[in-house]
Design a protein around this motif. Structure first.
Motif, PDB file in Angstrom:
ATOM      1  N   ASP A   1     -35.142 -19.642 -13.720  1.00 37.88           N
ATOM      2  CA  ASP A   1     -36.592 -19.846 -13.621  1.00 37.88           C
ATOM      3  C   ASP A   1     -36.986 -21.224 -14.148  1.00 37.88           C
TER       4      ASP A   1
ATOM      5  N   PRO B   1     -39.696 -17.158  -6.371  1.00 41.20           N
ATOM      6  CA  PRO B   1     -40.806 -16.220  -6.616  1.00 41.20           C
ATOM      7  C   PRO B   1     -40.338 -14.846  -7.062  1.00 41.20           C
TER       8      PRO B   1
ATOM      9  N   ARG C   1     -39.436 -15.156 -10.793  1.00 48.79           N
ATOM     10  CA  ARG C   1     -40.675 -15.307 -11.576  1.00 48.79           C
ATOM     11  C   ARG C   1     -41.387 -13.966 -11.714  1.00 48.79           C
ATOM     12  N   ASP C   2     -41.409 -13.182 -10.636  1.00 49.49           N
ATOM     13  CA  ASP C   2     -42.076 -11.887 -10.668  1.00 49.49           C
ATOM     14  C   ASP C   2     -41.335 -10.915 -11.589  1.00 49.49           C
TER      15      ASP C   2
ATOM     16  N   ALA D   1     -41.988 -11.951 -15.174  1.00 44.74           N
ATOM     17  CA  ALA D   1     -43.374 -11.664 -15.557  1.00 44.74           C
ATOM     18  C   ALA D   1     -43.550 -10.184 -15.888  1.00 44.74           C
ATOM     19  N   LYS D   2     -42.978  -9.321 -15.054  1.00 42.24           N
ATOM     20  CA  LYS D   2     -43.070  -7.883 -15.303  1.00 42.24           C
ATOM     21  C   LYS D   2     -42.339  -7.494 -16.585  1.00 42.24           C
TER      22      LYS D   2
ATOM     23  N   GLU E   1     -49.913 -20.878 -13.084  1.00 43.28           N
ATOM     24  CA  GLU E   1     -48.845 -19.899 -12.865  1.00 43.28           C
ATOM     25  C   GLU E   1     -48.108 -19.571 -14.159  1.00 43.28           C
TER      26      GLU E   1
ATOM     27  N   PRO F   1     -51.191 -19.746  -4.136  1.00 39.04           N
ATOM     28  CA  PRO F   1     -49.858 -19.135  -4.115  1.00 39.04           C
ATOM     29  C   PRO F   1     -49.952 -17.612  -4.137  1.00 39.04           C
TER      30      PRO F   1
ATOM     31  N   SER G   1     -48.241 -15.608  -5.681  1.00 40.36           N
ATOM     32  CA  SER G   1     -47.968 -15.040  -7.006  1.00 40.36           C
ATOM     33  C   SER G   1     -49.233 -14.911  -7.856  1.00 40.36           C
TER      34      SER G   1
ATOM     35  N   HIS H   1     -52.989 -13.759  -9.021  1.00 40.79           N
ATOM     36  CA  HIS H   1     -54.029 -12.753  -8.837  1.00 40.79           C
ATOM     37  C   HIS H   1     -55.332 -13.503  -8.570  1.00 40.79           C
TER      38      HIS H   1
ATOM     39  N   SER I   1     -52.734 -16.108 -13.582  1.00 42.51           N
ATOM     40  CA  SER I   1     -51.299 -15.854 -13.522  1.00 42.51           C
ATOM     41  C   SER I   1     -50.972 -14.379 -13.728  1.00 42.51           C
ATOM     42  N   ALA I   2     -49.883 -13.955 -13.091  1.00 43.53           N
ATOM     43  CA  ALA I   2     -49.388 -12.597 -13.323  1.00 43.53           C
ATOM     44  C   ALA I   2     -48.993 -12.404 -14.788  1.00 43.53           C
TER      45      ALA I   2
END
Length: 312
Positions: free
Chosen positions: A15, A71, A74-75, A78-79, A142, A157, A159, A161, A288-289
């Motif tokens: 990342d 992506p 990154r997701d 983030a989670k 982000e 993007p 990603s 919200h 950002s998420a």
């Protein structure tokens, strides 16, 4: 592949490597040595059976596989960060948090003024740091360096919200003694001189070429459909400058109605409907998420939405 044998720290390495595009910068970001980062990149290449980053004349460039992974990684991270982050209650009345908001002059004048007034009553120790679009990149939002971006965005993007705060029509602002006030139609509109005002999206702005009509935005796009073009004398990124110029000169400012209405009680200006159709524009907030589940951020988003509804 047995996932149990995979060092998940490698995803953090990947990342940061893809974000920084440099082994040295990635190592500094993670506070590890450059040899350790280089070893991490070697292990990532073995794991994905792909070079991931290759040296070109432009520096380290991600491969197609790396761009596909970015992506997704990154997701996942983030989670994971959201899952392990301890939940803490957010108390607005005692919070001393600083919220960094990227906002256009339009959003700052029409929305954030009221948000700040509300904060003064219910969360007096919260600080707002309002940043201009030219000072912010997509990466800043982000990665959670900026809490919120509020502007009119052509695209964002996937990603991010996002939420539409409101839709706004357009109005024309003229000096009250402008001769054309009494016979304001398309012909008189086109015979006048105009002020162009806009600042959309992210990043450093560039100069405007008056001949590139397709890049001038909503107003000029609709005129182009009619086979018309207005005579723009001033280009600015500040709505108050446009309003002051319209008040002082025989120039017309065509801008979102909520901005125009800031001068609705000024006897020196007249606010009129445009003599042609212009579709309404949407003001959005994006975040950002990484911050989506943060208790304070949730509260702040709710406050912005409530203020927007009051102003709509």
């Amino acid at each position: 592949m047995n996932i149990a044998k995979v060092d998940l720290n490698l995803l953090v390495y990947l990342d940061v490597l893809l974000r920084e595009g440099s082994v040295t910068k990635a190592a500094n970001q993670l506070s590890i040595t450059q040899p350790a980062m280089s070893n991490g990149l070697k292990r990532l290449r073995d794991l994905f059976n792909d070079p991931l980053l290759v040296r070109t004349s432009e520096g380290m460039t991600p491969t197609k596989r790396a761009l596909e992974l970015q992506p997704i990684v990154r997701d996942v991270l983030a989670k994971l960060e959201t899952t392990i982050q301890p939940e803490t209650e957010f108390i607005p009345s005692t919070s001393q948090r600083t919220f960094r908001i990227m906002a256009s002059d339009y959003a700052e004048s029409t929305l954030l003024i009221e948000v700040i007034r509300q904060l003064g009553k219910i969360a007096p120790n919260i600080t707002l740091d309002v940043i201009t679009p030219s000072d912010v990149t997509f990466h800043d939002v982000e990665h959670g360096k900026v809490d919120m971006a509020i502007n009119r965005f052509d695209e964002l993007p996937l990603s991010f919200h996002q939420k539409v705060i409101w839709y706004d029509a357009f109005s024309c602002v003229l000096k009250s003694n402008n001769p054309m006030v009494s016979h304001f139609d398309l012909s008189s509109y086109l015979s006048a001189q105009h002020i162009w005002v806009s600042k959309t999206g992210f990043g450093v702005g560039v100069g405007v070429d008056p001949n590139e009509v397709q890049k001038l935005g909503w107003v000029d796009a609709e005129l182009t459909k009619l086979g018309k073009k207005r005579d723009i004398r001033v280009f600015t990124r500040h709505y108050h400058v446009a309003l002051q110029l319209a008040k002082a000169q025989n120039l017309i400012a065509t801008l979102p109605s909520k901005a125009a209405n800031l001068y609705r009680n000024d006897p020196d200006v007249v606010i009129l409907e445009p003599p042609f159709d212009i579709p309404p524009i949407g003001l959005k907030m994006a975040w950002s998420a990484l911050l989506h589940h943060d208790a304070g951020h949730i509260w702040f988003r709710r406050l912005i939405s409530e203020v927007a509804n009051q102003l709509s």
